[in-house]
Write an enzyme that holds these catalytic residues in place. Structure first.
Site, PDB file in Angstrom:
ATOM      1  CB  SER A 137      -0.842   0.065   1.282  1.00  0.00           C
ATOM      2  OG  SER A 137      -1.717  -1.001   1.365  1.00  0.00           O
ATOM      3  CG  HIS A 158      -1.911  -0.811  -4.564  1.00  0.00           C
ATOM      4  ND1 HIS A 158      -2.435   0.456  -4.404  1.00  0.00           N
ATOM      5  CD2 HIS A 158      -2.091  -1.424  -3.367  1.00  0.00           C
ATOM      6  CE1 HIS A 158      -2.891   0.587  -3.173  1.00  0.00           C
ATOM      7  NE2 HIS A 158      -2.694  -0.535  -2.528  1.00  0.00           N
ATOM      8  CD  GLU A 170      -2.799   3.073  -7.287  1.00  0.00           C
ATOM      9  OE1 GLU A 170      -3.128   4.268  -7.312  1.00  0.00           O
ATOM     10  OE2 GLU A 170      -2.306   2.529  -6.276  1.00  0.00           O
ATOM     11  CG  ASN A 208      -3.275   3.564  -0.483  1.00  0.00           C
ATOM     12  OD1 ASN A 208      -4.497   3.655  -0.435  1.00  0.00           O
ATOM     13  ND2 ASN A 208      -2.637   2.408  -0.411  1.00  0.00           N
TER      14      ASN A 208
HETATM   15  N1  CAA Z   1     -16.719 -10.736  -3.219  1.00  0.00           N
HETATM   16  C1  CAA Z   1     -17.622 -10.658  -4.221  1.00  0.00           C
HETATM   17  N2  CAA Z   1     -18.587  -9.710  -4.262  1.00  0.00           N
HETATM   18  C2  CAA Z   1     -18.673  -8.844  -3.210  1.00  0.00           C
HETATM   19  C3  CAA Z   1     -17.774  -8.878  -2.125  1.00  0.00           C
HETATM   20  C4  CAA Z   1     -16.764  -9.870  -2.158  1.00  0.00           C
HETATM   21  N3  CAA Z   1     -15.831  -9.941  -1.192  1.00  0.00           N
HETATM   22  N4  CAA Z   1     -18.102  -7.881  -1.256  1.00  0.00           N
HETATM   23  C5  CAA Z   1     -19.171  -7.239  -1.786  1.00  0.00           C
HETATM   24  N5  CAA Z   1     -19.504  -7.820  -2.951  1.00  0.00           N
HETATM   25  C6  CAA Z   1     -20.551  -7.384  -3.889  1.00  0.00           C
HETATM   26  C7  CAA Z   1     -21.950  -7.651  -3.395  1.00  0.00           C
HETATM   27  O1  CAA Z   1     -22.341  -8.971  -3.741  1.00  0.00           O
HETATM   28  C8  CAA Z   1     -22.738  -6.594  -4.140  1.00  0.00           C
HETATM   29  O2  CAA Z   1     -22.947  -6.984  -5.488  1.00  0.00           O
HETATM   30  P1  CAA Z   1     -24.184  -6.395  -6.388  1.00  0.00           P
HETATM   31  O3  CAA Z   1     -23.987  -4.907  -6.478  1.00  0.00           O
HETATM   32  O4  CAA Z   1     -24.024  -7.092  -7.702  1.00  0.00           O
HETATM   33  O5  CAA Z   1     -25.420  -6.763  -5.624  1.00  0.00           O
HETATM   34  C9  CAA Z   1     -21.787  -5.407  -4.167  1.00  0.00           C
HETATM   35  O6  CAA Z   1     -20.483  -5.952  -4.005  1.00  0.00           O
HETATM   36  C10 CAA Z   1     -22.076  -4.422  -3.082  1.00  0.00           C
HETATM   37  O7  CAA Z   1     -21.991  -5.116  -1.833  1.00  0.00           O
HETATM   38  P2  CAA Z   1     -23.020  -4.953  -0.633  1.00  0.00           P
HETATM   39  O8  CAA Z   1     -24.406  -4.707  -1.149  1.00  0.00           O
HETATM   40  O9  CAA Z   1     -22.794  -6.092   0.316  1.00  0.00           O
HETATM   41  O10 CAA Z   1     -22.494  -3.691   0.168  1.00  0.00           O
HETATM   42  P3  CAA Z   1     -22.334  -2.200  -0.248  1.00  0.00           P
HETATM   43  O11 CAA Z   1     -23.253  -1.767  -1.315  1.00  0.00           O
HETATM   44  O12 CAA Z   1     -22.378  -1.502   1.062  1.00  0.00           O
HETATM   45  O13 CAA Z   1     -20.849  -2.118  -0.851  1.00  0.00           O
HETATM   46  C11 CAA Z   1     -18.515  -1.965  -0.741  1.00  0.00           C
HETATM   47  C12 CAA Z   1     -19.758  -2.622  -0.179  1.00  0.00           C
HETATM   48  C13 CAA Z   1     -18.302  -2.403  -2.188  1.00  0.00           C
HETATM   49  C14 CAA Z   1     -17.364  -2.453   0.118  1.00  0.00           C
HETATM   50  C15 CAA Z   1     -18.687  -0.397  -0.694  1.00  0.00           C
HETATM   51  O14 CAA Z   1     -19.051  -0.002   0.587  1.00  0.00           O
HETATM   52  C16 CAA Z   1     -17.425   0.346  -1.090  1.00  0.00           C
HETATM   53  O15 CAA Z   1     -17.129   0.506  -2.265  1.00  0.00           O
HETATM   54  N6  CAA Z   1     -16.676   0.822  -0.074  1.00  0.00           N
HETATM   55  C17 CAA Z   1     -15.425   1.587  -0.302  1.00  0.00           C
HETATM   56  C18 CAA Z   1     -14.310   0.612  -0.556  1.00  0.00           C
HETATM   57  C19 CAA Z   1     -13.030   1.316  -0.836  1.00  0.00           C
HETATM   58  O16 CAA Z   1     -12.896   2.532  -0.892  1.00  0.00           O
HETATM   59  N7  CAA Z   1     -11.997   0.491  -1.003  1.00  0.00           N
HETATM   60  C20 CAA Z   1     -10.640   0.994  -1.188  1.00  0.00           C
HETATM   61  C21 CAA Z   1      -9.923   0.952   0.122  1.00  0.00           C
HETATM   62  S1  CAA Z   1      -8.274   1.564  -0.019  1.00  0.00           S
HETATM   63  C22 CAA Z   1      -7.425   0.246  -0.554  1.00  0.00           C
HETATM   64  O17 CAA Z   1      -7.909  -0.833  -0.749  1.00  0.00           O
HETATM   65  C23 CAA Z   1      -5.962   0.487  -0.814  1.00  0.00           C
HETATM   66  C24 CAA Z   1      -5.019   0.259   0.276  1.00  0.00           C
HETATM   67  O18 CAA Z   1      -3.859  -0.038  -0.039  1.00  0.00           O
HETATM   68  C25 CAA Z   1      -5.343   0.437   1.696  1.00  0.00           C
HETATM   69  P1  NAD Z   2      -4.106  -9.150   6.370  1.00  0.00           P
HETATM   70  O1  NAD Z   2      -3.601  -8.889   7.738  1.00  0.00           O
HETATM   71  O2  NAD Z   2      -5.566  -9.369   6.157  1.00  0.00           O
HETATM   72  O3  NAD Z   2      -3.342 -10.431   5.746  1.00  0.00           O
HETATM   73  C1  NAD Z   2      -1.962 -10.592   5.723  1.00  0.00           C
HETATM   74  C2  NAD Z   2      -1.680 -12.103   5.672  1.00  0.00           C
HETATM   75  O4  NAD Z   2      -0.286 -12.309   5.412  1.00  0.00           O
HETATM   76  C3  NAD Z   2      -1.993 -12.806   6.993  1.00  0.00           C
HETATM   77  O5  NAD Z   2      -2.881 -13.893   6.738  1.00  0.00           O
HETATM   78  C4  NAD Z   2      -0.624 -13.287   7.491  1.00  0.00           C
HETATM   79  O6  NAD Z   2      -0.688 -14.535   8.166  1.00  0.00           O
HETATM   80  C5  NAD Z   2       0.139 -13.426   6.173  1.00  0.00           C
HETATM   81  N1  NAD Z   2       1.596 -13.354   6.315  1.00  0.00           N
HETATM   82  C6  NAD Z   2       2.330 -12.467   7.051  1.00  0.00           C
HETATM   83  N2  NAD Z   2       3.642 -12.700   6.874  1.00  0.00           N
HETATM   84  C7  NAD Z   2       3.739 -13.755   6.000  1.00  0.00           C
HETATM   85  C8  NAD Z   2       4.828 -14.456   5.408  1.00  0.00           C
HETATM   86  N3  NAD Z   2       6.094 -14.135   5.677  1.00  0.00           N
HETATM   87  N4  NAD Z   2       4.556 -15.479   4.538  1.00  0.00           N
HETATM   88  C9  NAD Z   2       3.281 -15.813   4.252  1.00  0.00           C
HETATM   89  N5  NAD Z   2       2.208 -15.189   4.784  1.00  0.00           N
HETATM   90  C10 NAD Z   2       2.436 -14.171   5.644  1.00  0.00           C
HETATM   91  O7  NAD Z   2      -3.590  -7.943   5.477  1.00  0.00           O
HETATM   92  P2  NAD Z   2      -4.202  -7.372   4.097  1.00  0.00           P
HETATM   93  O8  NAD Z   2      -5.183  -6.330   4.411  1.00  0.00           O
HETATM   94  O9  NAD Z   2      -4.578  -8.533   3.228  1.00  0.00           O
HETATM   95  O10 NAD Z   2      -2.900  -6.635   3.502  1.00  0.00           O
HETATM   96  C11 NAD Z   2      -1.867  -7.353   2.883  1.00  0.00           C
HETATM   97  C12 NAD Z   2      -1.012  -6.420   2.061  1.00  0.00           C
HETATM   98  O11 NAD Z   2      -1.820  -5.756   1.083  1.00  0.00           O
HETATM   99  C13 NAD Z   2      -0.302  -5.309   2.844  1.00  0.00           C
HETATM  100  O12 NAD Z   2       0.920  -5.022   2.224  1.00  0.00           O
HETATM  101  C14 NAD Z   2      -1.276  -4.145   2.693  1.00  0.00           C
HETATM  102  O13 NAD Z   2      -0.653  -2.893   2.868  1.00  0.00           O
HETATM  103  C15 NAD Z   2      -1.731  -4.342   1.268  1.00  0.00           C
HETATM  104  N6  NAD Z   2      -3.041  -3.771   0.936  1.00  0.00           N
HETATM  105  C16 NAD Z   2      -4.039  -3.751   1.858  1.00  0.00           C
HETATM  106  C17 NAD Z   2      -5.285  -3.220   1.513  1.00  0.00           C
HETATM  107  C18 NAD Z   2      -6.428  -3.185   2.480  1.00  0.00           C
HETATM  108  O14 NAD Z   2      -7.394  -2.465   2.244  1.00  0.00           O
HETATM  109  N7  NAD Z   2      -6.406  -3.935   3.551  1.00  0.00           N
HETATM  110  C19 NAD Z   2      -5.498  -2.743   0.209  1.00  0.00           C
HETATM  111  C20 NAD Z   2      -4.444  -2.806  -0.726  1.00  0.00           C
HETATM  112  C21 NAD Z   2      -3.213  -3.305  -0.340  1.00  0.00           C
END
Ligand code: CAA
Ligand code: NAD
Length: 302
Positions: A137, A158, A170, A208
Site C-alpha cells: 500500500s 496494487h 495500479e 493511497n
Molecule cells: N466478493 C464478491 N462480491 C462482493 C464482495 C466480495 N468480497 N463484497 C461485496 N460484494 C458485492 C456484493 O455482492 C454486491 O454486489 P451487487 O452490487 O451485484 O449486488 C456489491 O459488491 C455491493 O456489496 P453490498 O451490497 O454487500 O455492500 P455495499 O453496497 O455496502 O458495498 C462496498 C460494499 C463495495 C465495500 C462499498 O461499501 C465500497 O465501495 N466501499 C469503499 C471501498 C473502498 O474505498 N476500497 C478501497 C480501500 S483503499 C485500498 O484498498 C488500498 C489500500 O492499499 C489500503
Molecule cells: P491481512 O492482515 O488481512 O493479511 C496478511 C496475511 O499475510 C496474513 O494472513 C498473514 O498470516 C500473512 N503473512 C504475514 N507474513 C507472511 C509471510 N512471511 N509469509 C506468508 N504469509 C504471511 O492484510 P491485508 O489487508 O490482506 O494486507 C496485505 C497487504 O496488502 C499489505 O501489504 C497491505 O498494505 C496491502 N493492501 C491492503 C489493503 C487493504 O485495504 N487492507 C489494500 C491494498 C493493499
C-alpha cells in the site's frame, strides 16, 4: 511451466500459474478473482488454519456471485463455481510452490524487512522467467525489489479492497522494471477484468497518496472533538457520495495496516505534520482493535 510470449505487437509473458502469498483480506480476494478468470492459483500463508478460512471465504463469495450472475442458469453457475474452486490450491511452503509459477503476487504484512526477506528467499528458488509483484500500500517497490537479483522482473500490482468488487489495479514499474514485465502485469490485470492505471514508484502511488491524508485529517478532526466519527462518516457519504465514510473505511482496510502505512511515512517525513502520530489510532491498534477483521475498530462489528 507455461510460458508463452504473446504474438501481438506487445511482448508479454502469458501468466497462467499464479502464486499469491498472504491469505488475508487482500490475498484471498486476489486469489478469488484470479481463479475465477481461469488462472491456476496457489495461495500461501504461514499456517493451514488461515488458508482454510481463506478458501472458505472465497467459496462463500463465489456462491454469492453465482447466485446473482447465474440466477436463471443454476447448472452453469455450479460449473463456474466448481471450476473456480478447482483452480485454487493452498500451501504453507512458498519455496516449493514457486517452482512452477509465472507470477508471484505478495500480499503479506506491510513491513519492508518482512517483504524483503520473503522475496530474497524466493528469488533463489523461483524459475528465471517468474515475475515478482508486491501489493504494498505504501512501500517503495524499488526498496522491496532490492533484496532480489531480478530487478527487471519485479513490479507493483496494487489491488483495492474488496478485490472482487473494486475495478482498479495500479501497475507500477520501477526504473529497472523491463517493458516486458510491465506489459505482462498490465495484461494480467486486464485478464482479471480490472482497469489499470500506472504512476511512478512514489509512496502510496496515486490512490493511497490522496486517500490516507484525507482519512488522517478525519481522525484528527475527531481527536480535536470537531465532530463525532458518526457525523463525519455521514457527512462524507451524503455530502460527497462516498460509499463509506473515513472511519468505516479505516475499519474496512484494517487499522493495523493503516498504522504500518503511517509509521513508515512518518519515519521518512518526520517533520511533515500530515504524517504525525495519531493517539486514537495508536491506542486502538495497541488494544488489538484492527477493525472489521477483528470485530472492533472505530466501530464494533458482530
Ligand atoms: N466478493 C464478491 N462480491 C462482493 C464482495 C466480495 N468480497 N463484497 C461485496 N460484494 C458485492 C456484493 O455482492 C454486491 O454486489 P451487487 O452490487 O451485484 O449486488 C456489491 O459488491 C455491493 O456489496 P453490498 O451490497 O454487500 O455492500 P455495499 O453496497 O455496502 O458495498 C462496498 C460494499 C463495495 C465495500 C462499498 O461499501 C465500497 O465501495 N466501499 C469503499 C471501498 C473502498 O474505498 N476500497 C478501497 C480501500 S483503499 C485500498 O484498498 C488500498 C489500500 O492499499 C489500503
Ligand atoms: P491481512 O492482515 O488481512 O493479511 C496478511 C496475511 O499475510 C496474513 O494472513 C498473514 O498470516 C500473512 N503473512 C504475514 N507474513 C507472511 C509471510 N512471511 N509469509 C506468508 N504469509 C504471511 O492484510 P491485508 O489487508 O490482506 O494486507 C496485505 C497487504 O496488502 C499489505 O501489504 C497491505 O498494505 C496491502 N493492501 C491492503 C489493503 C487493504 O485495504 N487492507 C489494500 C491494498 C493493499
Amino acid at each position: 511451466i507455461c510460458r508463452g510470449l504473446s504474438s501481438s505487437a506487445v511482448r508479454h509473458v502469458v501468466i497462467k500459474n499464479v502464486t499469491i502469498i498472504g491469505g488475508g483480506q487482500m490475498g484471498a480476494g486476489i486469489a478469488q478473482v484470479a481463479a475465477s478468470t481461469g488462472h491456476a492459483v496457489t495461495l500461501v500463508d504461514t499456517n493451514e488454519d488461515i488458508l482454510k478460512k481463506a478458501v472458505k471465504g472465497i467459496e462463500g463469495n463465489l456462491k454469492r456471485v453465482v447466485k446473482k450472475k447465474f440466477a436463471d442458469k443454476p447448472e452453469a453457475g455450479e460449473e463456474f463455481l466448481q471450476k473456480a474452486m478447482q483452480n485454487v490450491s493452498i500451501s504453507t511452503d512458498a519455496g516449493s510452490v514457486v517452482q512452477g509459477t509465472d507470477l508471484v503476487v505478495e500480499a503479506i504484512v506491510e513491513n519492508l524487512k518482512v517483504k524483503q526477506d520473503l522475496f530474497g528467499g524466493l528469488d533463489k528458488v523461483a524459475p528465471a522467467h517468474t515475475i515478482f509483484a508486491s501489493n504494498t500500500s505504501s512501500l517503495s517497490i524499488t526498496d522491496i525489489a532490492s533484496s532480489t537479483s531480478r530487478l527487471d522482473r519485479f513490479g507493483g500490482l496494487h489491488f483495492f479492497n474488496p478485490v472482487p468488487v473494486m475495478r482498479l489495479v495500479e501497475v507500477i514499474a520501477t526504473s529497472s522494471t523491463s517493458q516486458e514485465t510491465f506489459d505482462s502485469l498490465l495484461n494480467f490485470s486486464k485478464m482479471l477484468g480490472k482497469t489499470s492505471v500506472s504512476c511512478k514508484d512514489t509512496p502510496g502511488f496515486i490512490v493511497n497518496r490522496l486517500l490516507l491524508p484525507y482519512i488522517l485529517d478525519a481522525v484528527r478532526m475527531y481527536e480535536r472533538g470537531d465532530g463525532s466519527k458518526e457525523d463525519i462518516d455521514i457527512a462524507m457519504k451524503l455530502g460527497c457520495g462516498y460509499p463509506m465514510g473515513p472511519f468505516e473505511l479505516s475499519d474496512y482496510v484494517g487499522l493495523d495496516t493503516m498504522k504500518f502505512i503511517m509509521d513508515g511515512w512518518s519515519a521518512a517525513n518526520p517533520d511533515n505534520p500530515m504524517f504525525a502520530q495519531s493517539e486514537v489510532l495508536n491506542k486502538l491498534v495497541a488494544e488489538g482493535k484492527f477493525g472489521k477483521k477483528t470485530g472492533e475498530g472505530f466501530y464494533k462489528y458482530k
